[in-house]
Design an enzyme around this catalytic site. Sequence first.
Site, mmCIF file in Angstrom:
data_model
loop_
_atom_site.group_PDB
_atom_site.id
_atom_site.type_symbol
_atom_site.label_atom_id
_atom_site.label_comp_id
_atom_site.label_asym_id
_atom_site.label_seq_id
_atom_site.Cartn_x
_atom_site.Cartn_y
_atom_site.Cartn_z
ATOM 1 N N ASP A 67 -4.840 -36.662 21.183
ATOM 2 C CA ASP A 67 -6.003 -36.593 22.064
ATOM 3 C C ASP A 67 -6.023 -37.721 23.095
ATOM 4 O O ASP A 67 -6.229 -37.483 24.287
ATOM 5 C CB ASP A 67 -7.278 -36.625 21.210
ATOM 6 C CG ASP A 67 -8.521 -36.442 22.053
ATOM 7 O OD1 ASP A 67 -8.576 -35.478 22.834
ATOM 8 O OD2 ASP A 67 -9.434 -37.274 21.934
ATOM 9 N N ASP A 114 -1.157 -34.254 12.293
ATOM 10 C CA ASP A 114 -2.313 -33.592 11.690
ATOM 11 C C ASP A 114 -2.259 -32.070 11.804
ATOM 12 O O ASP A 114 -2.917 -31.369 11.052
ATOM 13 C CB ASP A 114 -3.610 -34.080 12.342
ATOM 14 C CG ASP A 114 -3.740 -35.587 12.306
ATOM 15 O OD1 ASP A 114 -3.166 -36.201 11.396
ATOM 16 O OD2 ASP A 114 -4.403 -36.143 13.186
ATOM 17 N N MET A 156 -2.027 -38.460 5.310
ATOM 18 C CA MET A 156 -2.797 -38.550 6.554
ATOM 19 C C MET A 156 -3.242 -37.147 6.991
ATOM 20 O O MET A 156 -2.838 -36.151 6.429
ATOM 21 C CB MET A 156 -1.958 -39.211 7.641
ATOM 22 C CG MET A 156 -1.692 -40.681 7.356
ATOM 23 S SD MET A 156 -0.684 -41.451 8.616
ATOM 24 C CE MET A 156 -1.801 -41.465 10.010
ATOM 25 N N ARG A 158 -6.405 -37.101 9.302
ATOM 26 C CA ARG A 158 -7.705 -37.321 9.940
ATOM 27 C C ARG A 158 -8.724 -36.308 9.424
ATOM 28 O O ARG A 158 -9.094 -36.344 8.277
ATOM 29 C CB ARG A 158 -7.565 -37.306 11.457
ATOM 30 C CG ARG A 158 -8.738 -37.990 12.136
ATOM 31 C CD ARG A 158 -8.513 -38.274 13.582
ATOM 32 N NE ARG A 158 -7.887 -37.202 14.313
ATOM 33 C CZ ARG A 158 -7.793 -37.173 15.621
ATOM 34 N NH1 ARG A 158 -8.265 -38.147 16.338
ATOM 35 N NH2 ARG A 158 -7.218 -36.173 16.229
#
Length: 197
Positions: A67, A114, A156, A158
């Site tokens: 992002d 992710d 991981m 998020r």
Amino acid sequence: QGYEGLVEGGDNIKQANWLSVSNIIQLGGTVIGSARCKAFTTRAGRLRAARNLVEHGITNLCVIGGDGSLTGADIFRSEWAGLLEELVRDGQISEEVARKNCRLNIVGLVGSIDNDFCGTDMTIGTDSALHRIMEVVDAITTTAQSHQRTFVLEVMGRHCGYLALVSGLASGADWLFIPESPPEDGWEDLMCERLGE
């Protein structure tokens, strides 16, 4: 080094060739480096990055990231004409150089382990992250069995449980927590009962 290399310039910007990418397909992570870059979040930093690109005659930029990286690319693209005007005004480049570099073309590729980006089956980095997770699980499984212990592994992701879900399925995990499906009340007793079995 991502935007850091773009802002710093110098040896961070160099031409790649076939030798640059030989024998890297099996490597996880990024061989071109990656860095958080506070300078690029400022106009002054983006001005330096523009100057470095113009100096090398680069008008096509491929941004691989999440992002923050892709948002930065969009801001950079929208400011490009103004950045060139400022460089001309400050005498850092000529008007002719600004005309030759008047358009910045950007391609954005989602690089996020992710796997949380709509419109793509698997983002860049997810597959190698899953591979590493499975290597770790394979390594600790025999230890867990020989000691008759339960191991908790956190991965991981998020706000996305893709890595946890797929690695949990692949490794035969007994219990799994993912953000998309928060545990219901009383999960502790149910988990202990399941593990006891």
